[in-house]
Design a protein around this motif. Structure first.
Motif, PDB file in Angstrom:
ATOM      1  N   SER A  31     -42.800-100.765 -12.177  1.00  0.00           N
ATOM      2  CA  SER A  31     -42.572 -99.380 -12.598  1.00  0.00           C
ATOM      3  C   SER A  31     -41.220 -99.248 -13.295  1.00  0.00           C
ATOM      4  O   SER A  31     -40.559-100.241 -13.591  1.00  0.00           O
ATOM      5  N   GLU A  32     -40.795 -98.007 -13.559  1.00  0.00           N
ATOM      6  CA  GLU A  32     -39.665 -97.798 -14.467  1.00  0.00           C
ATOM      7  C   GLU A  32     -38.331 -98.325 -13.926  1.00  0.00           C
ATOM      8  O   GLU A  32     -37.543 -98.934 -14.652  1.00  0.00           O
ATOM      9  N   GLY A  33     -38.049 -98.075 -12.634  1.00  0.00           N
ATOM     10  CA  GLY A  33     -36.788 -98.544 -12.066  1.00  0.00           C
ATOM     11  C   GLY A  33     -36.682-100.056 -12.099  1.00  0.00           C
ATOM     12  O   GLY A  33     -35.644-100.615 -12.463  1.00  0.00           O
ATOM     13  N   GLY A  34     -37.767-100.719 -11.745  1.00  0.00           N
ATOM     14  CA  GLY A  34     -37.768-102.171 -11.776  1.00  0.00           C
ATOM     15  C   GLY A  34     -37.678-102.729 -13.178  1.00  0.00           C
ATOM     16  O   GLY A  34     -37.206-103.856 -13.373  1.00  0.00           O
ATOM     17  N   LEU A  35     -38.117-101.940 -14.164  1.00  0.00           N
ATOM     18  CA  LEU A  35     -38.080-102.422 -15.548  1.00  0.00           C
ATOM     19  C   LEU A  35     -36.649-102.621 -16.033  1.00  0.00           C
ATOM     20  O   LEU A  35     -36.375-103.536 -16.808  1.00  0.00           O
ATOM     21  N   ALA A 202     -37.575 -96.368 -20.732  1.00  0.00           N
ATOM     22  CA  ALA A 202     -38.417 -97.509 -20.387  1.00  0.00           C
ATOM     23  C   ALA A 202     -39.128 -98.066 -21.621  1.00  0.00           C
ATOM     24  O   ALA A 202     -39.204 -99.283 -21.814  1.00  0.00           O
ATOM     25  N   LEU A 203     -39.642 -97.182 -22.462  1.00  0.00           N
ATOM     26  CA  LEU A 203     -40.325 -97.635 -23.676  1.00  0.00           C
ATOM     27  C   LEU A 203     -39.366 -98.335 -24.630  1.00  0.00           C
ATOM     28  O   LEU A 203     -39.740 -99.308 -25.304  1.00  0.00           O
ATOM     29  N   GLU A 204     -38.139 -97.863 -24.688  1.00  0.00           N
ATOM     30  CA  GLU A 204     -37.143 -98.522 -25.540  1.00  0.00           C
ATOM     31  C   GLU A 204     -36.901 -99.956 -25.072  1.00  0.00           C
ATOM     32  O   GLU A 204     -36.768-100.879 -25.891  1.00  0.00           O
ATOM     33  N   LEU A 205     -36.849-100.167 -23.754  1.00  0.00           N
ATOM     34  CA  LEU A 205     -36.687-101.522 -23.225  1.00  0.00           C
ATOM     35  C   LEU A 205     -37.869-102.400 -23.612  1.00  0.00           C
ATOM     36  O   LEU A 205     -37.696-103.563 -24.005  1.00  0.00           O
ATOM     37  N   LEU A 206     -39.064-101.860 -23.525  1.00  0.00           N
ATOM     38  CA  LEU A 206     -40.262-102.642 -23.821  1.00  0.00           C
ATOM     39  C   LEU A 206     -40.386-102.978 -25.303  1.00  0.00           C
ATOM     40  O   LEU A 206     -40.964-104.004 -25.666  1.00  0.00           O
ATOM     41  N   HIS A 207     -39.846-102.122 -26.160  1.00  0.00           N
ATOM     42  CA  HIS A 207     -39.930-102.354 -27.593  1.00  0.00           C
ATOM     43  C   HIS A 207     -38.799-103.243 -28.112  1.00  0.00           C
ATOM     44  O   HIS A 207     -38.776-103.581 -29.297  1.00  0.00           O
ATOM     45  N   HIS A 208     -37.879-103.617 -27.228  1.00  0.00           N
ATOM     46  CA  HIS A 208     -36.741-104.450 -27.628  1.00  0.00           C
ATOM     47  C   HIS A 208     -37.175-105.910 -27.638  1.00  0.00           C
ATOM     48  O   HIS A 208     -37.009-106.648 -26.672  1.00  0.00           O
ATOM     49  N   GLU A 209     -37.772-106.344 -28.702  1.00  0.00           N
ATOM     50  CA  GLU A 209     -38.251-107.717 -28.859  1.00  0.00           C
ATOM     51  C   GLU A 209     -37.790-108.236 -30.229  1.00  0.00           C
ATOM     52  O   GLU A 209     -37.525-107.447 -31.136  1.00  0.00           O
ATOM     53  N   PRO A 210     -37.731-109.568 -30.444  1.00  0.00           N
ATOM     54  CA  PRO A 210     -37.961-110.597 -29.432  1.00  0.00           C
ATOM     55  C   PRO A 210     -36.725-110.823 -28.574  1.00  0.00           C
ATOM     56  O   PRO A 210     -35.613-110.454 -28.959  1.00  0.00           O
ATOM     57  N   ARG A 211     -36.911-111.429 -27.431  1.00  0.00           N
ATOM     58  CA  ARG A 211     -35.800-111.739 -26.545  1.00  0.00           C
ATOM     59  C   ARG A 211     -35.429-113.210 -26.698  1.00  0.00           C
ATOM     60  O   ARG A 211     -36.291-114.080 -26.717  1.00  0.00           O
TER      61      ARG A 211
END
Length: 218
Positions: A31-35, A202-211
């Protein structure tokens, strides 16, 4: 010891998890906190990042009570001990479970509209959260990952109740916890900053690619 915030906790966990570099690992935030915790681990490992959505089945207090959790894909797990300790009626449990499913469906629609689930079959999965007080949501997430055929599951949490870690250790291949405690009333008490993580963050973290693999200071 208290963590400054979830990001710092993720950095400390990442130092312990660096041997997983090159292992084709996937990092999932519970979930969001763990993300937020998971995002820093993914940065250090150079691994794909995703979210594993769950929703607690709980009744408002005081005192608040958690009776189980529902996971992405529809899996429902009850905390039978908590149910036995309460006097909640079966119809109330059904109502609370329905509410949890509806909220989970809303969140899945928000996240999966732009972020497809990362393939995890046959891979090592690092499941990260900001803490584990009861372990019910983590247990639900682990069962979801097993159903999705994860080859190996590593649970990574900054803080957790020791008895919860003992139970979860039987369900995963490895646990990394920075601060096991004999008693943990609330995860937030282990952080100086513990703000709600908004969907946009949370969505900003998920869209931060590539790592790519990065280092953190010891």
């Amino acid at each position: 010891m208290r963590f400054r915030d979830r990001r710092e906790a993720g950095e400390r966990l990442a130092l312990r998890l660096r041997p997983l570099r090159g292992d084709r690992a996937v990092v999932l935030g519970l979930s969001e906190g763990g993300l937020v915790v998971a995002g820093r681990i993914a940065d250090v490992l150079g691994a794909p990042l995703d979210i594993l959505l769950t929703r607690r089945i709980e009744a408002a207090g005081p005192p608040a009570a958690m009776f189980g959790a529902v996971g992405e894909g529809g899996l429902l797990v009850w905390d039978h001990g908590a149910i036995r300790r309460s006097d909640i009626a079966p119809e109330d449990l059904t109502r609370l479970a329905g509410r949890a499913r509806a909220e989970l469906a809303r969140r899945v629609a928000v996240y999966r509209h732009t972020v497809a689930p990362v393939a995890i079959a046959g891979r090592t999965v690092v499941l990260a959260d900001d803490g584990a007080a009861t372990g019910t949501t983590a247990y639900t997430a682990i069962r979801v990952l097993r159903a999705r055929q994860a080859a190996r599951i590593v649970l990574a949490v900054p803080v957790a109740q020791a008895s919860v870690l003992d139970r979860l250790a039987r369900e995963v291949d490895q646990i990394t916890c920075l601060r096991p405690l004999p008693w943990l009333q609330a995860v937030r008490n282990s952080y100086r900053k513990f703000a709600v993580v908004a969907d946009a963050e949370a969505l900003e973290l998920l869209h931060h690619e590539p790592r790519l693999p990065t280092e953190v200071r010891r």
